[in-house]
Write an enzyme that holds these catalytic residues in place. Structure first.
Site, mmCIF file in Angstrom:
data_model
loop_
_atom_site.group_PDB
_atom_site.id
_atom_site.type_symbol
_atom_site.label_atom_id
_atom_site.label_comp_id
_atom_site.label_asym_id
_atom_site.label_seq_id
_atom_site.Cartn_x
_atom_site.Cartn_y
_atom_site.Cartn_z
ATOM 1 N N ASP A 160 58.019 40.194 70.825
ATOM 2 C CA ASP A 160 57.041 41.277 70.683
ATOM 3 C C ASP A 160 57.720 42.582 71.092
ATOM 4 O O ASP A 160 58.220 42.695 72.215
ATOM 5 C CB ASP A 160 55.842 40.972 71.595
ATOM 6 C CG ASP A 160 54.667 41.887 71.316
ATOM 7 O OD1 ASP A 160 54.800 42.801 70.478
ATOM 8 O OD2 ASP A 160 53.615 41.693 71.945
ATOM 9 N N ASP A 182 55.385 44.081 64.428
ATOM 10 C CA ASP A 182 56.210 44.087 65.644
ATOM 11 C C ASP A 182 56.159 42.773 66.415
ATOM 12 O O ASP A 182 56.491 42.732 67.590
ATOM 13 C CB ASP A 182 55.799 45.251 66.558
ATOM 14 C CG ASP A 182 54.354 45.142 67.014
ATOM 15 O OD1 ASP A 182 53.619 44.312 66.453
ATOM 16 O OD2 ASP A 182 53.970 45.889 67.925
ATOM 17 N N GLU A 183 55.748 41.711 65.760
ATOM 18 C CA GLU A 183 55.687 40.406 66.440
ATOM 19 C C GLU A 183 56.216 39.309 65.525
ATOM 20 O O GLU A 183 55.872 39.269 64.338
ATOM 21 C CB GLU A 183 54.247 40.054 66.801
ATOM 22 C CG GLU A 183 53.651 40.846 67.933
ATOM 23 C CD GLU A 183 52.234 40.380 68.209
ATOM 24 O OE1 GLU A 183 52.066 39.309 68.825
ATOM 25 O OE2 GLU A 183 51.305 41.085 67.781
#
Lengths: 406, 156
Positions: free
Chosen positions: A11, A104-105
């Site tokens: 993350d 973003d993960e």
């Protein structure tokens, strides 16, 4: 049979701000807020701004009171996608099976025989070294546990946690709403049964959890107890529904402007239908009014289609029902459902021959591919000249394709 | 309307800092420090790229200073383009800026702001910030600011 040893979750730390800092060193060390589509709300903030009390989604005028020294930047999803895909490449260098969960993960599977703590640290350091974005990596026995581990190891953490005693200690100190998939409404259902922490949920009777939270909650129960049951997607499964829309950038009371937003959203929807090579059998329009009320209308299409003119006709009819003309609108969504692969659809009995519409669609695609998105667009969008002039409005988070989650 | 701007400290040569006493304008909000130039300053100044050199000039004209120049700190792009300054010798300049300030909002500027330099009756150069109608985004961000600075190769 389980062929992997553990699941990791990577993350990015305050991703949009970190992405801005990659190309703009001046922002490092400062309280930075990234503003959303209309410039009204903070959609991401640096840890410095977070410490001042600013929360994601907060209007800028509230953020200013808490953090007058903050620096605000306009979001740039094209740039964030570039970095996101580069992060994906780095993660894939460590694991052959990666789920592109969101911009973003990432989840990744880890094979047996690997030093998990060392891998988490190496992956975190590699992303920072190669891309410049600080990230946190958590490794655990299931997706849900891995996400909890990375959430608690932030910022710039790396933690492999597979020991059951350590898991229980972690679960004990986390509220149940920390679990992805349990928000306040579900938490309220658990509360009367004394389930407040993640450990309470993991220790509860599985059948009770299933009764309270359905099969989704039962899956989370298994996950918290270290049994990986959630599906792992290395490719995005086909969409059941596609939609486009969002904020109207203020209140819209004029019918021509609302119609222009409708045309814009239908054009964006057609792009998606074409990209995924599907046609739709039903079109819905959702409107949120400024006074908080909303309206919804759905139209079944005589035949599955991805044609702008036919979809616009259906959308316009739905808009007339969904919108209360005496109330200004603030949000709109246009959704296509009952999707079918193009080429497997039957033409409507009364449809005009599609050649002309297809020629127009083809020309539009070609011109926009050559000149730029929306360079050639419906004349109905003319009242939105201000929106189209703003280059940043031409690319949104939903335009980043292939991720599982919005 | 632009109420001020800031330039990263590293962008200003030490010699200029000393000559104009800019040290007192240095601010630290974390990371690289900045030098602030505010409309509200008693000594209203702006950095300007002029004749290939970075200079520090007076920002606009205050009442009682020059009878020859308009009493303002800004000028509209339309006015410039429609010949509103044609009776004076003016030069286009770039005001380098790292951040702009409007209604309390500090926002990032990538390169700088368009400016115009005019000479007062004593031959002293004064810089005016060129403005244009705000974009929708800028208006929302600044809660109604109807004029925004004309930025170099950038539109907020």
């Amino acid at each position: 049979m389980r062929s992997f040893n553990a699941i990791g979750h990577l993350d990015a730390d305050c991703f949009y701000v970190s992405a801005e800092r990659v190309r703009d060193h001046f922002l490092c060390g400062k309280a930075v807020g990234v503003l959303g589509n209309q410039g009204a709300c903070v959609i991401a903030k640096s840890y410095e701004m977070k410490h001042a009390g600013v929360k994601t989604g907060m209007p800028i005028w509230d953020a200013l009171r808490l953090c007058p020294q903050g620096v605000y930047v306009k979001r740039d999803f094209r740039w964030y996608e570039v970095l996101s895909r580069r992060m994906l490449d780095v993660v894939r260098a460590f694991s052959p099976r990666v789920e592109y969960y969101s911009i973003d993960e990432f989840f990744f599977e880890v094979s047996a025989g690997v030093n998990l703590q060392e891998m988490a640290e190496r992956m975190r350091d590699a992303v920072l070294r190669e891309i410049g974005v600080p990230v946190t990596v958590g490794i655990a026995r299931s997706k849900t546990l891995a996400k909890l581990v990375s959430d608690t190891a932030k910022p710039f953490g790396a933690l492999a946690l597979l020991d059951r005693a350590a898991e229980l200690a972690l679960l004990e100190r986390l509220e149940v709403t920390e679990v992805s998939g349990i928000a306040s409404r579900r938490a309220a259902r658990l509360e009367p049964h004394g389930i407040r922490t993640c450990l309470d949920l993991a220790s509860a009777d599985r059948r009770l959890v299933r009764r309270l939270l359905t099969i989704t909650g039962e899956a989370l129960w298994y996950e918290l107890n270290g049994e990986a049951v959630l599906p792992f997607y290395t490719e995005r499964p086909p969409h059941k529904m596609l939609s486009r829309g969002g904020s109207l950038g203020g209140t819209v009371a004029r019918p021509d402007r609302l119609y222009a937003w409708l045309a814009r959203n239908v054009e964006r929807l057609v792009e998606e239908l074409e990209f995924h090579m599907v046609c739709t059998g039903a079109l819905s329009v959702y409107i949120q009014h400024k006074d908080g009320s909303d309206g919804f209308a759905r139209r079944m299409l005589p035949a599955h289609t991805d044609r702008f003119d036919l979809l616009m006709e259906a959308a316009n009819s739905a808009l007339a029902q969904a919108w209360s003309a005496d109330r200004p609108a603030i949000r709109m969504h246009v959704a296509a459902s009952q999707l079918r692969r193009s080429g497997f659809v039957q033409l409507g009995l009364f449809d005009a021959p599609p050649e002309r519409a297809e020629a127009v669609a083809k020309l539009k695609r070609e011109v926009n591919a050559e000149v730029g998105r929306f360079a050639l667009r419906s004349g109905a969008t003319l009242p939105l000249a201000d929106v189209y002039r703003d280059e940043a409005q031409s690319y949104d988070i939903c335009d980043v394709r292939g991720k599982i989650c919005f | 309307m632009l109420a001020g701007m800031a330039l990263a400290l590293s962008e200003l040569p030490v010699e200029l800092m000393v000559r104009h006493g800019l040290e007192r304008r240095v601010c630290d909000r974390g990371g690289e420090r900045e030098v602030q130039f505010l409309f509200a300053d008693a000594d209203r100044l702006l950095p300007v790229w002029r004749n290939g050199r970075l200079q520090i000039l007076r920002w606009g004209n205050r009442r009682g200073e020059s009878a020859h120049l308009p009493c303002t700190a800004w000028t509209q792009l339309d006015t410039v383009q429609n010949g509103g300054w044609s009776d004076r010798a003016i030069e286009s300049v770039v005001v380098p800026a790292t951040m702009g300030l409007d209604k309390g909002v500090w926002y990032r500027i990538r390169q700088g702001i368009r400016g115009l330099v005019a000479l007062d009756e004593r031959g002293g150069p004064r810089v005016y910030v060129i403005c244009e109608p705000s974009s929708h985004y800028y208006q929302v961000m600044t809660r109604g600011g109807s004029w925004m600075p004309a930025l170099i190769d950038e539109r907020i």
